[in-house]
Motif scaffolding. Sequence first.
Motif: not given
Length: 379
Positions: A66-73, A302-307
């Motif tokens: 998954x992505x970091x944003x998945x983890x954020x949720x 979180x978006x900057x980390x994910x990207x």
Amino acid sequence: MDFGFSEDQELLRDSARKFLDAECPTTFVRKMMEDDSAHATELWKKAAELGWMGILIPEEHGGIGGSFLDLVVVMEEMGRSLMPGPFLATVLLGSAAVLVGGSDEQKDAVLPKVAAGEWVMTLAQAEKSGRYDAGGIGMPATARGSDFVLSGEKLFVPDAHVADQMVVAARTGSHAAPEDGITLFLVDAKSPGVEITQLKTVDMTRRQCHVAFQDVAVAGSQVLGEVGQGWPILKRVLEQAIAGLCTEMVGTGQQALDMAVEYAKERVQFGKPIGSFQAVKHKCVDMMVQVENARSLTYYAAWTVDENVDEASQAVPMAKAYCSDMCKTVTSEAIQVHGGIGFTWEHDMHLFYRRGLASEAAFGSAPTHREVVAQTLDL
């Protein structure tokens, strides 16, 4: 950049909330505070079965990719429920360091065990200075042939008492720049010469530990990345961990706000709900503004980390500085809304306040991260 979550992520959020509501009520949180380890292996295994430990781990290593944003949720819901135990230490510190800097052999050896819930991991970085920048790392690692020997102390190591493996940051050489000469080692937490002592802290749902290393032998094959080149790995790991912690703080602040608003609607004084009085309703609005501001900053971080973009070096400390103040303030104000009962041990509000205090201190306080942001402005 899209602040909206996908349909799958919203379904993940709903399932996480239902799971935590059922498995992690505040009665369970209180039980873990009194537990010797604050680590419930049954809950850990259930979370692993849901795939939470392996969200960031690729499928070829047993995770779900998954992505970091998945983890954020998921982590926002964890913050809402005050989930105890070593999730952050394992997923965003220990295994994240292996994922970022480990060799294929190291990933094969470590990541499947983490994804399956068989291993707990952590990161040993901070020392007596309490700093989380490169200059705060001073513990030496002495070369002996192709291997190394660790001697020194690490403080505030999260959940080291239940860890199977630790990633240890040490110095393998002195250089003009503090970022140079740092090496990361994968160390068995039960190695001869490792002594772990729990520290008493304000939030006992997660334990902080003192770890002493007395001539601990580490094979050269256990170095993550290149010798002396560990800081870029560690910097990336810290950005992820801090962004994840901010997400938890948003969840904690949101739950404290929800509890305060609900109480303000139900508590009657002078024949009216206290929420009808301007002093109380405006306090709740101020709390809401702080939570929403923190959420916006955190989602952007979180978006900057994910990207994995350069903006993360500014966005993450901005979020940490604001979320630290928000979580501490909102949980404190929620106690004020509750009045006298909010100060009692029997009421749950103090659990959220404790988590807010602990999260504010973790990975550097709000003033520390304001200074980091100031440096990005060349101030």
